[in-house]
Design a protein around this motif. Structure first.
Motif, PDB file in Angstrom:
ATOM      1  N   SER A 147      -9.655   8.020 -31.864  1.00 45.45           N
ATOM      2  CA  SER A 147      -9.442   9.428 -31.527  1.00 45.45           C
ATOM      3  C   SER A 147     -10.275  10.330 -32.431  1.00 45.45           C
ATOM      4  N   SER A 157      -4.180  12.101 -34.595  1.00 47.45           N
ATOM      5  CA  SER A 157      -3.012  11.977 -33.734  1.00 47.45           C
ATOM      6  C   SER A 157      -2.380  10.615 -33.943  1.00 47.45           C
ATOM      7  N   ARG A 167       1.879   8.529 -33.312  1.00 45.35           N
ATOM      8  CA  ARG A 167       3.323   8.655 -33.128  1.00 45.35           C
ATOM      9  C   ARG A 167       3.996   7.647 -34.047  1.00 45.35           C
ATOM     10  N   ASN A 204       5.890  12.847 -32.979  1.00 44.98           N
ATOM     11  CA  ASN A 204       4.593  12.743 -32.311  1.00 44.98           C
ATOM     12  C   ASN A 204       3.632  13.732 -32.953  1.00 44.98           C
ATOM     13  N   VAL A 232      -0.131  15.480 -32.756  1.00 45.21           N
ATOM     14  CA  VAL A 232      -1.295  15.770 -31.925  1.00 45.21           C
ATOM     15  C   VAL A 232      -2.176  16.761 -32.678  1.00 45.21           C
TER      16      VAL A 232
END
Length: 446
Positions: free
Chosen positions: A308, A312, A314, A352, A354
């Motif tokens: 990525s 980011s 989780r 989470n 982001v």
């Protein structure tokens, strides 16, 4: 007469060859130190003209086919490296002598042993020390008995060097085993690939100077996806395991005072899918468990998309039963609060992240939580100054119990934390989690 003329020079040449072989067999060191050592240093200086390489006395054992060097000193622009001794067996000396330069192929059958390797990073004043190092190229294996990374100066001097917030790292690893390593590709700088990495009894000690401001102009600590994407060569590790590790995380809030301390012992971590390849992109999966503050068992799951472009991931996990007063070693220095009593029955979180923003839920089931505001100077729970501070400084209400009602409902904490540019990876994970805990208990946001 002609036959005798041919015969005698042949005998002389043969005798010279035999004498040379005998000398090289029983007394090879003068040849090695007079010719081979000079050849190695010249080849290195040609490849890296700004570096300085010095080799100690070299020895060659014909019977064991092993080349040894008493010491090695390498000086580069940003660090120096010292090796107490180095030996290499499985060497093809004829191949080395026939080649005009040294290539990784000359190491194809080699086994290397090194003792007491020390790398001194001059700018940071940190040192990396390796104990006995064993590399087997044909077996695709590396074993290191002892890795230590530490500061050459004490903590106060380390933090005094900068007016901004700094993080001091200490690592002590008794043993690392790397299996299935492509040694030749590693030496050629083509790729860094391995099947399995095992780290035994690792201790990590992290201290942050929270009493100083962030430096907004300094480079931000890199997150895992940024580290791997910055490496042009292929990186791929199928499995990494940390066995019986220990993490000590501390935050310092004043000079010469005890820092806030978090301990996690008996750490077991398993990581799969470490790679920077983009087609197909890899997601690193982390499963871990440990003993939090020597009191409650914790479990952790993470999924990090390493390809990525933004930060980011989780992560989720749980905590078992524990006496909340065990947190005082962190809460008293960092929050100026003392837990008088409290029992955590269970905890679970799901967060989470982001693009550096963490959102999620935290569920804490606890009872009989009582806190006292303390004087950060004296540690006292009494005094008019404390009462004035609690009234005018931090107006909040502590939730003493958070257990399910008859309908099963209870307060669920909400995490809403944006990464500070100076946050390291595990700092960010902890700060985001702490943000949600504060939402339940009643602490004001940091």
């Amino acid at each position: 007469m002609r036959l005798k003329f041919v015969k005698y020079p042949g005998i002389v040449i043969g005798s010279v060859i035999i004498v040379f072989v005998l000398i090289f067999t029983f007394l090879p060191d003068p040849f090695i130190n007079g010719f081979l050592k000079d050849r190695i240093t010249k080849a290195y200086h040609t490849a890296y003209p700004t570096d300085s390489l010095h080799l100690g006395k070299m020895h060659y054992n014909v019977w064991k086919n092993r080349l040894e060097c008493d010491s090695i000193f390498l000086k580069k622009s940003d660090f120096t490296c010292r090796v107490a001794s180095l030996s290499r067996s499985g060497i093809s000396l004829i191949k080395v002598l026939r080649q005009s330069d040294f290539t990784p192929n000359t190491l194809a059958d080699s086994k290397i042993n090194a003792q007491n390797i020390a790398l001194d990073f001059r700018k940071s004043r940190n040192e990396l020390r390796l104990g006995p190092l064993y590399i087997s190229v044909p077996d695709s294996e590396i074993t290191i008995d002892s890795i230590k990374y530490y500061s050459l100066i004490d903590d106060e001097l380390f933090f005094r060097q900068s007016q901004f917030r700094q993080t001091r790292f200490l690592f002590d690893v008794p043993q690392v085993q790397i299996m299935g390593l492509d040694c030749l590709a590693l030496l050629q700088g083509i790729s860094y690939t391995a099947k399995n990495v095992k780290i035994h009894d690792m201790t990590a000690d992290i201290l942050v100077s929270m009493d100083k401001p962030y430096d907004n102009n300094s480079p931000n600590p890199q997150m895992p996806n940024e580290v791997l994407s910055s490496i042009k060569e292929l990186v791929k590790v199928d499995s990494l395991k940390i066995i019986n590790g220990k993490l000590k995380y501390c935050e310092r809030f004043a000079l010469n005072r005890n820092p806030g301390k978090i301990l996690i012992n008996k750490v077991y971590v398993s990581v799969s899918g470490i790679s920077n390849q983009r087609t197909p992109p890899e997601t690193a999966i982390i499963n871990g468990e440990g003993l939090f503050m020597n009191a409650g068992k914790m479990k952790l799951f993470m999924a990090i998309p390493l390809a990525s472009k933004d930060f980011s991931l989780r992560y989720s996990g749980s905590f078992g039963v524990m006496d909340v007063t065990e947190l005082n070693s962190f809460l008293e220095p960092s929050e100026n609060h003392r837990v008088k009593s409290g029992l955590l029955k269970s905890a679970a979180f799901n967060i989470n992240v982001v693009a550096g923003r963490a959102n999620g839920n935290i569920r804490l089931e606890y009872q009989d939580l009582t806190l006292a505001i303390i004087n950060k100077e004296t540690g006292s729970e009494k005094g008019i100054i404390d009462r004035i501070s609690s009234f005018f400084g931090k107006v909040f209400v502590i939730r003493e119990n958070n257990i399910p009602d008859e309908d099963g409902s209870m307060k669920i904490g909400k995490t809403n934390y944006i990464r500070n540019p100076d946050d390291y990876f595990f700092q960010f994970i902890w700060f985001a989690l702490r943000n949600g805990v504060g939402d339940i208990v009643g602490f004001p946001p940091k």
